[in-house]
Scaffold this active site. Sequence first.
Site, PDB file in Angstrom:
ATOM      1  N   LYS A 205       0.411  -1.117   0.162  1.00 51.19           N
ATOM      2  CA  LYS A 205      -0.189   0.362   0.013  1.00 51.19           C
ATOM      3  C   LYS A 205       0.775   1.105   0.131  1.00 51.19           C
ATOM      4  O   LYS A 205       0.150   2.614  -0.428  1.00 51.19           O
ATOM      5  CB  LYS A 205      -1.426   0.465   0.759  1.00 51.19           C
ATOM      6  CG  LYS A 205      -2.287  -0.861   0.940  1.00 51.19           C
ATOM      7  CD  LYS A 205      -3.096  -0.798   2.321  1.00 51.19           C
ATOM      8  CE  LYS A 205      -4.226  -2.022   1.232  1.00 51.19           C
ATOM      9  NZ  LYS A 205      -5.344  -1.607   2.356  1.00 51.19           N
TER      10      LYS A 205
ATOM     11  N   LYS B 190      -4.290  -9.329  -6.440  1.00 52.41           N
ATOM     12  CA  LYS B 190      -5.178 -10.357  -5.440  1.00 52.41           C
ATOM     13  C   LYS B 190      -5.671  -8.616  -5.915  1.00 52.41           C
ATOM     14  O   LYS B 190      -5.820  -7.283  -5.963  1.00 52.41           O
ATOM     15  CB  LYS B 190      -5.083 -10.218  -4.205  1.00 52.41           C
ATOM     16  CG  LYS B 190      -4.745  -8.978  -3.207  1.00 52.41           C
ATOM     17  CD  LYS B 190      -5.378  -8.841  -1.121  1.00 52.41           C
ATOM     18  CE  LYS B 190      -5.860  -8.028  -0.608  1.00 52.41           C
ATOM     19  NZ  LYS B 190      -7.181  -7.655  -1.190  1.00 52.41           N
TER      20      LYS B 190
ATOM     21  N   LYS C  75     -10.920  -4.240  -2.861  1.00 57.02           N
ATOM     22  CA  LYS C  75     -11.725  -3.020  -3.563  1.00 57.02           C
ATOM     23  C   LYS C  75     -11.285  -1.748  -3.447  1.00 57.02           C
ATOM     24  O   LYS C  75     -11.747  -1.077  -4.259  1.00 57.02           O
ATOM     25  CB  LYS C  75     -12.479  -2.759  -2.073  1.00 57.02           C
ATOM     26  CG  LYS C  75     -12.865  -3.661  -1.171  1.00 57.02           C
ATOM     27  CD  LYS C  75     -13.387  -2.985   0.207  1.00 57.02           C
ATOM     28  CE  LYS C  75     -13.626  -3.192   0.945  1.00 57.02           C
ATOM     29  NZ  LYS C  75     -12.379  -3.826   2.490  1.00 57.02           N
TER      30      LYS C  75
HETATM   31  P1  ATP Z   1      -8.488  -2.603   0.488  1.00 56.13           P
HETATM   32  O1  ATP Z   1      -8.027  -2.467  -0.690  1.00 56.13           O
HETATM   33  O2  ATP Z   1      -9.480  -1.869   0.859  1.00 56.13           O
HETATM   34  O3  ATP Z   1      -7.630  -3.377   1.089  1.00 56.13           O
HETATM   35  P2  ATP Z   1      -9.597  -5.243   0.496  1.00 56.13           P
HETATM   36  O4  ATP Z   1     -10.543  -5.820  -0.298  1.00 56.13           O
HETATM   37  O5  ATP Z   1      -8.074  -5.873   1.123  1.00 56.13           O
HETATM   38  O6  ATP Z   1      -9.756  -3.977   0.892  1.00 56.13           O
HETATM   39  P3  ATP Z   1     -10.287  -5.720   3.421  1.00 56.13           P
HETATM   40  O7  ATP Z   1     -11.429  -5.412   4.069  1.00 56.13           O
HETATM   41  O8  ATP Z   1      -9.163  -5.271   3.358  1.00 56.13           O
HETATM   42  O9  ATP Z   1     -10.373  -5.105   1.975  1.00 56.13           O
HETATM   43  O10 ATP Z   1     -10.691  -7.028   3.415  1.00 56.13           O
HETATM   44  C1  ATP Z   1     -11.959  -7.361   3.918  1.00 56.13           C
HETATM   45  C2  ATP Z   1     -11.832  -9.889   3.732  1.00 56.13           C
HETATM   46  O11 ATP Z   1     -11.568  -9.562   2.996  1.00 56.13           O
HETATM   47  C3  ATP Z   1     -10.461  -9.699   4.748  1.00 56.13           C
HETATM   48  O12 ATP Z   1     -11.239 -10.661   5.616  1.00 56.13           O
HETATM   49  C4  ATP Z   1      -9.556 -10.298   3.876  1.00 56.13           C
HETATM   50  O13 ATP Z   1      -8.490 -11.044   3.872  1.00 56.13           O
HETATM   51  C5  ATP Z   1     -10.184 -10.870   2.331  1.00 56.13           C
HETATM   52  N1  ATP Z   1      -9.990 -10.486   0.875  1.00 56.13           N
HETATM   53  C6  ATP Z   1      -9.400  -9.528   0.663  1.00 56.13           C
HETATM   54  N2  ATP Z   1      -8.708  -9.487  -0.190  1.00 56.13           N
HETATM   55  C7  ATP Z   1      -9.453 -10.795  -0.528  1.00 56.13           C
HETATM   56  C8  ATP Z   1      -9.120 -11.545  -2.163  1.00 56.13           C
HETATM   57  N3  ATP Z   1      -8.576 -10.943  -3.328  1.00 56.13           N
HETATM   58  N4  ATP Z   1      -9.528 -12.980  -2.058  1.00 56.13           N
HETATM   59  C9  ATP Z   1     -10.193 -14.210  -0.731  1.00 56.13           C
HETATM   60  N5  ATP Z   1     -10.106 -12.391   0.501  1.00 56.13           N
HETATM   61  C10 ATP Z   1     -10.377 -11.521   0.466  1.00 56.13           C
HETATM   62 MG    MG Z   2      -7.479  -5.141   2.512  1.00 58.48          MG
END
Ligand code: ATP
Ligand code: MG
Length: 328
Positions: free
Chosen positions: A112, A193, A196
């Site tokens: 990040k 990965k 969001k």
């Molecule tokens: P950001 O990019 O803002 O960090 P994010 O998509 O990583 O958003 P988080 O809120 O950080 O989402 O994570 C929420 C949950 O979703 C956590 O349990 C994380 O491990 C899971 N998660 C995030 N991205 C993935 C992915 N690509 N595949 C499976 N699980 C995921």
């Molecule tokens: Mg995340």
Amino acid sequence: MTVIFSGVQPSGDSPTLGNYLGAFKQFTKFQEDNDCIFCVVDQHAITVKQDPKQLKERVRRLAALYLAVGIDPDKSTLFIQSEVPAHAQAAWMLQCVVSVGELERMTQFKDKSDGKARVNAALLTYPPLMVADILLYHTNIVPVGDDQKQHIELTRDLAERFNKQYKKVFTIPDISIPKQGARIMSLQEPTRKMSKSDDNKKATIFLTDTPAQITKKIKSAMTDSSGIISYDKEEKPGVSNLLTIYSAITGQEIAEIVAMYDGKGYGDFKTDLAKIVVDELAPVQERLEELLVSTELDDILDQGAEKANAIASKTLLAMEKAMGLGRR
Ligand code: ATP
Ligand code: MG
């Protein structure tokens, strides 16, 4: 009873298919026989810049989404992190037992902050807040995606360190990662990965995407030129990711899916997958819209905050006593 804790950030437009398969889908099955605590971690979201008005809306939407995927407030506790002040207070104390080196080694921090001229200090100190989220509830199991492994390892290390240096206050938690769907990859750059907060909206399926948007994103997902549907993460990351999504939703083994599409092209496979994703998300989306206009959401969150505050403030007091803070 086993305590399960998990949090999702209200960052980005909406949670993604990655969040759904890696995290949300696991949650509902846990709530039947465990003490489940689910949290909208809004204080984590402000580690990167957010628009205040938009953040407020996203917090509500995310809370509604937990319910829409099947979290039952009679069985689980659902609350918003910033409504339970013990999280930030405990995070400060935990910052006093972690080293800068340990925080700098976190891959999420590296990812990040990569290439940014200016990075908020909180992006570095994010893990102690996450550690606090988990430890305040004497959590036994944390159901998360694969990307959070390192943070859970740190949680265990800090809990053990605190218990040893001060007093045995914390339970040491274990991680739970789904068999299929623990790491859904970007549709456009399948070696990264799905996130969001990815700027490329074509790379991510949001849970609020319309059927037409979902179908378009899957059809334009990056694959390769071989035209053969098979699972090979190194050589065919795009197709492998689509197979993972297919398997995580339908519960079919990857080998079984590969056999079903023997001799067929990417077009047929993508059309079927788009339908599978659309059908999986349709009921969730419908329930989400109903919840957003209802009054039950605020009542559920008020009750959730009250329950969470009662537990978290007790643990916080035990931490303060152990460290020698205050007069109590
Ligand atoms: P950001 O990019 O803002 O960090 P994010 O998509 O990583 O958003 P988080 O809120 O950080 O989402 O994570 C929420 C949950 O979703 C956590 O349990 C994380 O491990 C899971 N998660 C995030 N991205 C993935 C992915 N690509 N595949 C499976 N699980 C995921
Ligand atoms: Mg995340």
